[in-house]
Design a protein around this motif. Sequence first.
Motif, PDB file in Angstrom:
ATOM      1  N   THR A  67      53.825   5.704  -5.958  1.00 53.75           N
ATOM      2  CA  THR A  67      53.562   5.940  -4.558  1.00 53.75           C
ATOM      3  C   THR A  67      52.245   5.887  -3.945  1.00 53.75           C
ATOM      4  OG1 THR A  67      53.487   8.436  -5.005  1.00 53.75           O
ATOM      5  CG2 THR A  67      55.599   7.808  -4.351  1.00 53.75           C
ATOM      6  N   ASN A  68      51.173   6.194  -5.104  1.00 53.80           N
ATOM      7  CA  ASN A  68      49.729   6.147  -4.599  1.00 53.80           C
ATOM      8  C   ASN A  68      48.944   5.624  -5.713  1.00 53.80           C
ATOM      9  OD1 ASN A  68      47.662   6.097  -3.220  1.00 53.80           O
ATOM     10  ND2 ASN A  68      48.014   7.848  -1.981  1.00 53.80           N
ATOM     11  N   ALA A  69      47.779   5.401  -5.701  1.00 56.29           N
ATOM     12  CA  ALA A  69      46.719   5.153  -6.907  1.00 56.29           C
ATOM     13  C   ALA A  69      45.469   5.619  -6.429  1.00 56.29           C
ATOM     14  CB  ALA A  69      46.820   3.507  -7.283  1.00 56.29           C
ATOM     15  N   ASP A  70      44.340   5.556  -7.498  1.00 59.24           N
ATOM     16  CA  ASP A  70      43.296   6.011  -7.176  1.00 59.24           C
ATOM     17  C   ASP A  70      42.219   5.072  -6.948  1.00 59.24           C
ATOM     18  OD1 ASP A  70      43.102   4.967  -9.578  1.00 59.24           O
ATOM     19  OD2 ASP A  70      42.028   6.522 -10.389  1.00 59.24           O
ATOM     20  N   LEU A  71      40.957   5.207  -6.450  1.00 55.05           N
ATOM     21  CA  LEU A  71      40.277   4.201  -5.938  1.00 55.05           C
ATOM     22  C   LEU A  71      39.841   3.303  -6.983  1.00 55.05           C
ATOM     23  CD1 LEU A  71      38.813   2.941  -3.422  1.00 55.05           C
ATOM     24  CD2 LEU A  71      36.900   4.468  -3.944  1.00 55.05           C
ATOM     25  N   TYR A  72      39.469   3.768  -8.436  1.00 55.78           N
ATOM     26  CA  TYR A  72      39.152   2.994  -9.311  1.00 55.78           C
ATOM     27  C   TYR A  72      40.135   2.092  -9.739  1.00 55.78           C
ATOM     28  CZ  TYR A  72      37.629   1.647 -14.030  1.00 55.78           C
ATOM     29  OH  TYR A  72      37.134   0.926 -15.212  1.00 55.78           O
ATOM     30  N   ALA A  73      41.552   2.205  -9.446  1.00 57.16           N
ATOM     31  CA  ALA A  73      42.689   1.271  -9.949  1.00 57.16           C
ATOM     32  C   ALA A  73      42.423   0.033  -8.843  1.00 57.16           C
ATOM     33  CB  ALA A  73      43.918   1.925  -9.839  1.00 57.16           C
ATOM     34  N   LEU A  74      42.317   0.463  -7.909  1.00 55.08           N
ATOM     35  CA  LEU A  74      41.890  -0.737  -6.821  1.00 55.08           C
ATOM     36  C   LEU A  74      40.782  -1.571  -6.992  1.00 55.08           C
ATOM     37  CD1 LEU A  74      42.900  -2.142  -3.998  1.00 55.08           C
ATOM     38  CD2 LEU A  74      41.304  -0.549  -2.812  1.00 55.08           C
ATOM     39  N   LYS A  75      39.767  -0.967  -7.326  1.00 59.52           N
ATOM     40  CA  LYS A  75      38.385  -1.900  -7.776  1.00 59.52           C
ATOM     41  C   LYS A  75      38.775  -2.645  -9.007  1.00 59.52           C
ATOM     42  CE  LYS A  75      35.125   1.316  -5.504  1.00 59.52           C
ATOM     43  NZ  LYS A  75      34.072   2.072  -5.640  1.00 59.52           N
ATOM     44  N   TYR A  76      39.286  -1.962  -9.962  1.00 56.61           N
ATOM     45  CA  TYR A  76      39.567  -2.797 -11.188  1.00 56.61           C
ATOM     46  C   TYR A  76      40.528  -4.067 -11.021  1.00 56.61           C
ATOM     47  CZ  TYR A  76      41.002  -3.756 -16.031  1.00 56.61           C
ATOM     48  OH  TYR A  76      41.451  -4.453 -17.167  1.00 56.61           O
ATOM     49  N   LEU A  77      41.688  -3.879 -10.223  1.00 62.53           N
ATOM     50  CA  LEU A  77      42.464  -4.770 -10.232  1.00 62.53           C
ATOM     51  C   LEU A  77      41.770  -5.983  -9.076  1.00 62.53           C
ATOM     52  CD1 LEU A  77      45.973  -2.750  -9.387  1.00 62.53           C
ATOM     53  CD2 LEU A  77      45.010  -4.357 -11.579  1.00 62.53           C
ATOM     54  N   GLU A  78      40.794  -5.695  -8.440  1.00 67.10           N
ATOM     55  CA  GLU A  78      40.082  -6.547  -7.534  1.00 67.10           C
ATOM     56  C   GLU A  78      39.284  -7.419  -8.173  1.00 67.10           C
ATOM     57  OE1 GLU A  78      38.205  -4.311  -4.474  1.00 67.10           O
ATOM     58  OE2 GLU A  78      39.922  -4.459  -3.162  1.00 67.10           O
ATOM     59  N   SER A  79      38.686  -6.786  -9.641  1.00 65.92           N
ATOM     60  CA  SER A  79      37.702  -7.531 -10.406  1.00 65.92           C
ATOM     61  C   SER A  79      38.308  -8.558 -11.184  1.00 65.92           C
ATOM     62  CB  SER A  79      36.993  -6.503 -11.280  1.00 65.92           C
ATOM     63  OG  SER A  79      37.947  -5.652 -12.028  1.00 65.92           O
ATOM     64  N   ILE A  80      39.769  -8.354 -11.352  1.00 63.69           N
ATOM     65  CA  ILE A  80      40.660  -9.163 -12.307  1.00 63.69           C
ATOM     66  C   ILE A  80      41.812  -9.854 -11.424  1.00 63.69           C
ATOM     67  CG2 ILE A  80      40.115  -8.299 -14.526  1.00 63.69           C
ATOM     68  CD1 ILE A  80      43.019  -6.795 -14.250  1.00 63.69           C
ATOM     69  N   SER A  81      41.421 -10.018  -9.956  1.00 60.15           N
ATOM     70  CA  SER A  81      42.434 -10.621  -9.204  1.00 60.15           C
ATOM     71  C   SER A  81      43.020 -11.805  -9.517  1.00 60.15           C
ATOM     72  CB  SER A  81      41.671 -10.680  -7.643  1.00 60.15           C
ATOM     73  OG  SER A  81      40.654 -11.839  -7.875  1.00 60.15           O
ATOM     74  N   ASP A  82      42.403 -12.882 -10.501  1.00 59.50           N
ATOM     75  CA  ASP A  82      42.891 -13.745 -10.752  1.00 59.50           C
ATOM     76  C   ASP A  82      44.071 -13.749 -11.962  1.00 59.50           C
ATOM     77  OD1 ASP A  82      40.941 -12.942 -12.541  1.00 59.50           O
ATOM     78  OD2 ASP A  82      40.452 -15.005 -13.445  1.00 59.50           O
ATOM     79  N   GLN A  83      44.086 -12.366 -12.559  1.00 58.92           N
ATOM     80  CA  GLN A  83      45.242 -12.004 -13.402  1.00 58.92           C
ATOM     81  C   GLN A  83      46.189 -11.062 -13.105  1.00 58.92           C
ATOM     82  OE1 GLN A  83      42.968 -10.553 -16.948  1.00 58.92           O
ATOM     83  NE2 GLN A  83      41.576 -11.876 -16.905  1.00 58.92           N
ATOM     84  N   VAL A  84      46.034 -10.762 -11.643  1.00 54.77           N
ATOM     85  CA  VAL A  84      47.104  -9.840 -10.915  1.00 54.77           C
ATOM     86  C   VAL A  84      47.888 -10.718  -9.929  1.00 54.77           C
ATOM     87  CG1 VAL A  84      47.241  -7.577  -9.869  1.00 54.77           C
ATOM     88  CG2 VAL A  84      45.596  -8.003 -11.780  1.00 54.77           C
ATOM     89  N   PRO A  85      49.043 -10.324  -9.577  1.00 57.19           N
ATOM     90  CA  PRO A  85      49.871 -11.011  -8.700  1.00 57.19           C
ATOM     91  C   PRO A  85      49.256 -10.504  -7.541  1.00 57.19           C
ATOM     92  CG  PRO A  85      51.368 -10.368 -10.247  1.00 57.19           C
ATOM     93  CD  PRO A  85      50.145  -9.764 -10.755  1.00 57.19           C
ATOM     94  N   SER A  86      49.203 -11.262  -6.232  1.00 55.45           N
ATOM     95  CA  SER A  86      48.859 -10.970  -5.009  1.00 55.45           C
ATOM     96  C   SER A  86      49.337  -9.800  -4.294  1.00 55.45           C
ATOM     97  CB  SER A  86      48.800 -12.155  -3.932  1.00 55.45           C
ATOM     98  OG  SER A  86      50.244 -12.732  -3.929  1.00 55.45           O
ATOM     99  N   GLU A  87      50.863  -9.790  -4.648  1.00 54.89           N
ATOM    100  CA  GLU A  87      52.026  -8.636  -4.072  1.00 54.89           C
ATOM    101  C   GLU A  87      51.199  -7.297  -4.760  1.00 54.89           C
ATOM    102  OE1 GLU A  87      52.916 -11.123  -5.630  1.00 54.89           O
ATOM    103  OE2 GLU A  87      53.844 -12.516  -4.046  1.00 54.89           O
ATOM    104  N   THR A  88      50.956  -7.340  -6.130  1.00 58.49           N
ATOM    105  CA  THR A  88      50.482  -5.946  -6.371  1.00 58.49           C
ATOM    106  C   THR A  88      49.215  -5.437  -6.017  1.00 58.49           C
ATOM    107  OG1 THR A  88      51.581  -6.537  -8.387  1.00 58.49           O
ATOM    108  CG2 THR A  88      49.715  -4.737  -8.648  1.00 58.49           C
ATOM    109  N   LEU A  89      48.280  -6.518  -5.518  1.00 50.97           N
ATOM    110  CA  LEU A  89      46.896  -6.158  -4.998  1.00 50.97           C
ATOM    111  C   LEU A  89      47.063  -5.630  -3.566  1.00 50.97           C
ATOM    112  CD1 LEU A  89      43.949  -6.099  -5.917  1.00 50.97           C
ATOM    113  CD2 LEU A  89      43.749  -8.544  -5.243  1.00 50.97           C
ATOM    114  N   GLU A  90      47.885  -6.505  -2.855  1.00 48.77           N
ATOM    115  CA  GLU A  90      48.053  -6.038  -1.591  1.00 48.77           C
ATOM    116  C   GLU A  90      48.741  -4.707  -1.262  1.00 48.77           C
ATOM    117  OE1 GLU A  90      46.975  -7.411   1.212  1.00 48.77           O
ATOM    118  OE2 GLU A  90      46.023  -9.136   0.321  1.00 48.77           O
TER     119      GLU A  90
END
Length: 551
Positions: free
Chosen positions: A505-528
């Motif tokens: 249902t939710n995540a912390d801020l560090y999870a968002l920053k980490y996924l943004e740093s590896i955005s080329d390895q993460v699907p865009s739906e997960t990051l959005e």
Amino acid sequence: MSTEWNNGLPFIPGYTFRDLAKTAFHRSQTLGYKNGFALSHRPSVVIGKEVLAAEPLTHHEIDQLCFEMPYTVYDKPEYEEFIPAHVALDKKVLRFYGHFKEEIFHSPAENYRVRHVTIYYYLEDDSMCIIEPSVVNSGLPQGKRIKRQRLPKNEYGNYYNWKDLNLAMNLEVYGTTYRISDCDLFTKEFMESEGIVLNEPEKIPEDPYTKRRSIKPNQEHVNKSPAKFEKLYRFLHMDSMVLRFYGQWVECDAYQSHTWPVIIYYYLVDNTVDIREAHQRNSGRDPFPLFMSRQRIPKKVKEESFPSIVMEISEDLVEEYFSPKDFQLGQKVKLLSHHFFLYDCDGFTREYYKKNYPDMDMKAVEIPKMEDKSKMAHMVPPYNGFGSLEDSLQNCYSLVPEPPRHNIMKRLVNCNKKLRYIAKLDSAYPEDRDRRFILSYHLDSDMISIYETPRRNSGIISGKFLAKCQVAKPGSTVDNPVYYTPADLAIGATVEVFSHRFILTNADLYALKYLESISDQVPSETLESLKQTVGAEKDSGMPVEQKGEEK
């Protein structure tokens, strides 16, 4: 006393008197230099107070001085260089060859022995030494018999000189008579240059015992068994001579036939054979090298008409033993009911057959290579469900399993780094609807741990719900599992953990920053999904109570 009276007396004892008026007793100089020429003059004679001048030079002597080369005081006069004897005769040694006879008193086989010697005469100091050359396996103390010294010639104190030495003569030294038979070329040339005529060289007589030992077995004339002499002859000439063959032991039974590499040694000294196994690594056999002990192997045995009560074959029943002519490359040989295929031999064996058996062809034979079982693929049994898959797989590689290897750099870089999500339990029971969980994804080991937050008056014990472990995705096989990664953890996604379904249902801020740093390895739906949920709450931080959070 007047000079005239003194000079008139004859110069004989009793008629000469000392001049009492003489005051100068020095010796006058007779050499001098004038205008660069060396001049000799007679010293003046002083008698009393009168000085007699030397006689002047004649015209002939003055003319001879004109033709002499002048030289200064610092020039070295020419003179013949003197070379002392220890320099002129250094390292010049006369060498004579001879022998002496040693009497043997307590041996029926010989009466005397002929022992060779070498006599050295050193021209430097007229010293001599006598050396006996060493003979292998003679059993006699040999070497230097007389150390270097001047050898006495007689009882009057005279010593031997090089003029006293010659060929075909006896040299008696300290009670032993040495017979000089020959000399080397330098000694012969030196003696001839000094005017000494050398006698004809003699032949050193042969030792009777050595001559009798060198006779072949078929020429032996003493009362001795030919077999014993042949055994001694083979020991002296064939000891340490071994023929080596490379072969394969062909073993056949009712089910299969297989070969095993062996090395066959044939000892020429006593015609014995021993067989050793060529141990191979990871063959599954015990490393017992000796296949057959050293023994004489019978080739042809007499047939008995009655049953034998012993297992061993006596020498009387053996007609023929195996000899080197029975070992042929490329053929099988039967030794004590075992079949061996010979395919190669060493260099010494090949030279021995070329010299003694030229008709036998000892070329190496190629054999089919056996399949290398060490390169075969290992069959891994299926996973039984006990422990982790990587841990259980180590039992299939070795008897003493080792811990599985990990990515050390990944663990060092991502140490204590984890992504935290808020999850709720998807359950059909109404009491589970209000339960909240914190799902932590550990980046260093790709493991997931779940922690349930406490809730008052819920009647459910909070705390650790799932220990840190790798969670496989639903639908993956047991032998080839696919684990959850940060790319699969999107807001609203369902994570199935051991038949429990969790909805993020939710995540912390560090999870968002980490996924943004590896955005080329993460699907865009997960990051959005994380940006829409976490982006609105950046100022307030993580929207869960941190009191009972796992450290």
